[in-house]
Write a protein that holds these residues in place. Structure first.
Motif, PDB file in Angstrom:
ATOM      1  N   GLU A  43       0.834  -1.199   0.000  1.00 39.64           N
ATOM      2  CA  GLU A  43       0.000   0.000   0.000  1.00 39.64           C
ATOM      3  C   GLU A  43       0.869   1.248   0.000  1.00 39.64           C
ATOM      4  O   GLU A  43       0.534   2.233  -0.665  1.00 39.64           O
ATOM      5  N   ASP A  44       1.980   1.240   0.704  1.00 41.79           N
ATOM      6  CA  ASP A  44       2.896   2.381   0.673  1.00 41.79           C
ATOM      7  C   ASP A  44       3.415   2.605  -0.739  1.00 41.79           C
ATOM      8  O   ASP A  44       3.514   3.746  -1.203  1.00 41.79           O
ATOM      9  N   THR A  45       3.718   1.535  -1.457  1.00 45.03           N
ATOM     10  CA  THR A  45       4.202   1.642  -2.835  1.00 45.03           C
ATOM     11  C   THR A  45       3.131   2.250  -3.731  1.00 45.03           C
ATOM     12  O   THR A  45       3.402   3.145  -4.522  1.00 45.03           O
ATOM     13  N   ARG A  46       1.874   1.791  -3.602  1.00 50.65           N
ATOM     14  CA  ARG A  46       0.791   2.337  -4.415  1.00 50.65           C
ATOM     15  C   ARG A  46       0.545   3.808  -4.098  1.00 50.65           C
ATOM     16  O   ARG A  46       0.304   4.611  -4.990  1.00 50.65           O
ATOM     17  N   ARG A  47       0.593   4.161  -2.814  1.00 47.14           N
ATOM     18  CA  ARG A  47       0.390   5.559  -2.440  1.00 47.14           C
ATOM     19  C   ARG A  47       1.486   6.436  -3.019  1.00 47.14           C
ATOM     20  O   ARG A  47       1.240   7.564  -3.427  1.00 47.14           O
ATOM     21  N   ALA A  48       2.700   5.929  -3.068  1.00 47.49           N
ATOM     22  CA  ALA A  48       3.804   6.709  -3.633  1.00 47.49           C
ATOM     23  C   ALA A  48       3.649   6.844  -5.146  1.00 47.49           C
ATOM     24  O   ALA A  48       3.951   7.887  -5.718  1.00 47.49           O
ATOM     25  N   ARG A  49       3.149   5.797  -5.813  1.00 46.66           N
ATOM     26  CA  ARG A  49       3.006   5.809  -7.273  1.00 46.66           C
ATOM     27  C   ARG A  49       1.784   6.617  -7.704  1.00 46.66           C
ATOM     28  O   ARG A  49       1.833   7.344  -8.688  1.00 46.66           O
ATOM     29  N   ASP A  50       0.680   6.473  -7.005  1.00 47.61           N
ATOM     30  CA  ASP A  50      -0.577   7.150  -7.353  1.00 47.61           C
ATOM     31  C   ASP A  50      -1.116   7.917  -6.142  1.00 47.61           C
ATOM     32  O   ASP A  50      -2.201   7.619  -5.650  1.00 47.61           O
ATOM     33  N   PRO A  51      -0.377   8.903  -5.637  1.00 49.97           N
ATOM     34  CA  PRO A  51      -0.808   9.556  -4.394  1.00 49.97           C
ATOM     35  C   PRO A  51      -2.174  10.221  -4.504  1.00 49.97           C
ATOM     36  O   PRO A  51      -2.917  10.260  -3.516  1.00 49.97           O
ATOM     37  N   GLU A  52      -2.534  10.688  -5.698  1.00 49.83           N
ATOM     38  CA  GLU A  52      -3.825  11.358  -5.858  1.00 49.83           C
ATOM     39  C   GLU A  52      -4.987  10.376  -5.836  1.00 49.83           C
ATOM     40  O   GLU A  52      -6.144  10.780  -5.796  1.00 49.83           O
ATOM     41  N   LEU A  53      -4.692   9.077  -5.848  1.00 52.89           N
ATOM     42  CA  LEU A  53      -5.743   8.058  -5.841  1.00 52.89           C
ATOM     43  C   LEU A  53      -5.879   7.375  -4.485  1.00 52.89           C
ATOM     44  O   LEU A  53      -6.573   6.369  -4.362  1.00 52.89           O
ATOM     45  N   PHE A  54      -5.227   7.899  -3.480  1.00 49.04           N
ATOM     46  CA  PHE A  54      -5.382   7.413  -2.106  1.00 49.04           C
ATOM     47  C   PHE A  54      -6.091   8.508  -1.331  1.00 49.04           C
ATOM     48  O   PHE A  54      -5.527   9.572  -1.081  1.00 49.04           O
ATOM     49  N   LEU A  55      -7.356   8.284  -0.987  1.00 46.08           N
ATOM     50  CA  LEU A  55      -8.171   9.310  -0.352  1.00 46.08           C
ATOM     51  C   LEU A  55      -8.545   8.890   1.060  1.00 46.08           C
ATOM     52  O   LEU A  55      -8.860   7.728   1.313  1.00 46.08           O
ATOM     53  N   VAL A  56      -8.532   9.848   1.939  1.00 49.42           N
ATOM     54  CA  VAL A  56      -8.870   9.626   3.340  1.00 49.42           C
ATOM     55  C   VAL A  56      -9.953  10.624   3.722  1.00 49.42           C
ATOM     56  O   VAL A  56      -9.805  11.825   3.463  1.00 49.42           O
ATOM     57  N   ALA A  57     -11.037  10.150   4.292  1.00 51.33           N
ATOM     58  CA  ALA A  57     -12.089  11.036   4.790  1.00 51.33           C
ATOM     59  C   ALA A  57     -11.914  11.165   6.294  1.00 51.33           C
ATOM     60  O   ALA A  57     -11.729  10.176   6.997  1.00 51.33           O
ATOM     61  N   GLU A  58     -11.980  12.402   6.740  1.00 47.55           N
ATOM     62  CA  GLU A  58     -11.852  12.680   8.167  1.00 47.55           C
ATOM     63  C   GLU A  58     -13.107  13.400   8.644  1.00 47.55           C
ATOM     64  O   GLU A  58     -13.693  14.184   7.910  1.00 47.55           O
ATOM     65  N   ALA A  59     -13.493  13.136   9.871  1.00 47.78           N
ATOM     66  CA  ALA A  59     -14.572  13.860  10.528  1.00 47.78           C
ATOM     67  C   ALA A  59     -14.065  14.232  11.913  1.00 47.78           C
ATOM     68  O   ALA A  59     -13.607  13.368  12.666  1.00 47.78           O
ATOM     69  N   TYR A  60     -14.109  15.516  12.202  1.00 45.81           N
ATOM     70  CA  TYR A  60     -13.625  16.008  13.500  1.00 45.81           C
ATOM     71  C   TYR A  60     -12.208  15.511  13.772  1.00 45.81           C
ATOM     72  O   TYR A  60     -11.896  15.036  14.853  1.00 45.81           O
ATOM     73  N   SER A  61     -11.361  15.551  12.753  1.00 43.19           N
ATOM     74  CA  SER A  61      -9.942  15.174  12.820  1.00 43.19           C
ATOM     75  C   SER A  61      -9.698  13.685  12.999  1.00 43.19           C
ATOM     76  O   SER A  61      -8.566  13.274  13.224  1.00 43.19           O
ATOM     77  N   ASP A  62     -10.726  12.863  12.922  1.00 42.91           N
ATOM     78  CA  ASP A  62     -10.563  11.410  12.993  1.00 42.91           C
ATOM     79  C   ASP A  62     -10.681  10.822  11.593  1.00 42.91           C
ATOM     80  O   ASP A  62     -11.576  11.207  10.828  1.00 42.91           O
TER      81      ASP A  62
END
Length: 149
Positions: A43-62
């Motif tokens: 997953e670290d490799t994929r995030r480095a290769r396609d960082p714009e395609l790894f999305l994280v949703a946060e609510a109240y900083s969580d």
């Protein structure tokens, strides 16, 4: 987030986040009972290769949800979508998928694929409601033994 858009206390973040322990914890909580290998480095490799395609949703900083995609220049793949159980049924998953699809489009991606286990009826209904249709393709898989040194 139920309206399909983030509220004032919600955020969407893309790209490498340093340690991915929060995102992995959300995915782990959401996928209880799902077989998982040692995927942190992949997953670290994929995030480095396609960082714009790894999305994280946060609510109240969580961190409450994650989606990971990859694009090989021919097809996009949604590899993981996970919403923490306490934050389900609020439209977060659909919001993340919609944003990921927009990012695929911006890369010129003509089609997106994903895999759903045939016994995951709720998952199949979710994806079909978003326009993803089951295909008669056959999934082939082979577990690989790790090389020993």
């Amino acid at each position: 987030m139920g309206s399909g858009a983030p509220d004032q206390e919600s955020a969407l973040e893309a790209g490498p986040r340093g340690p991915s322990s929060l995102a992995i914890a959300v995915a782990g909580a959401a996928e209880e009972g799902v077989e998982s290998g040692k995927t942190d480095s992949a997953e670290d490799t994929r995030r480095a290769r396609d960082p714009e395609l790894f999305l994280v949703a946060e609510a109240y900083s969580d961190v409450v949800a994650v989606v990971m995609g990859t694009y090989d220049g021919r097809r996009g793949w949604i590899l993981r979508l996970a919403v923490h159980p306490a934050h389900r049924r609020q439209g977060i998953a659909g919001w993340l998928v919609h944003e990921l699809e927009n990012r695929f489009r911006s890369l010129g991606c003509p089609r997106v694929n994903l895999l759903v286990m045939p016994d995951n009826l709720a998952g199949l209904r979710f994806w079909q409601a978003l326009g993803y249709l089951p295909l008669p393709d056959v999934l082939c898989s082979k577990p690989l033994q790790q090389a020993t040194t």
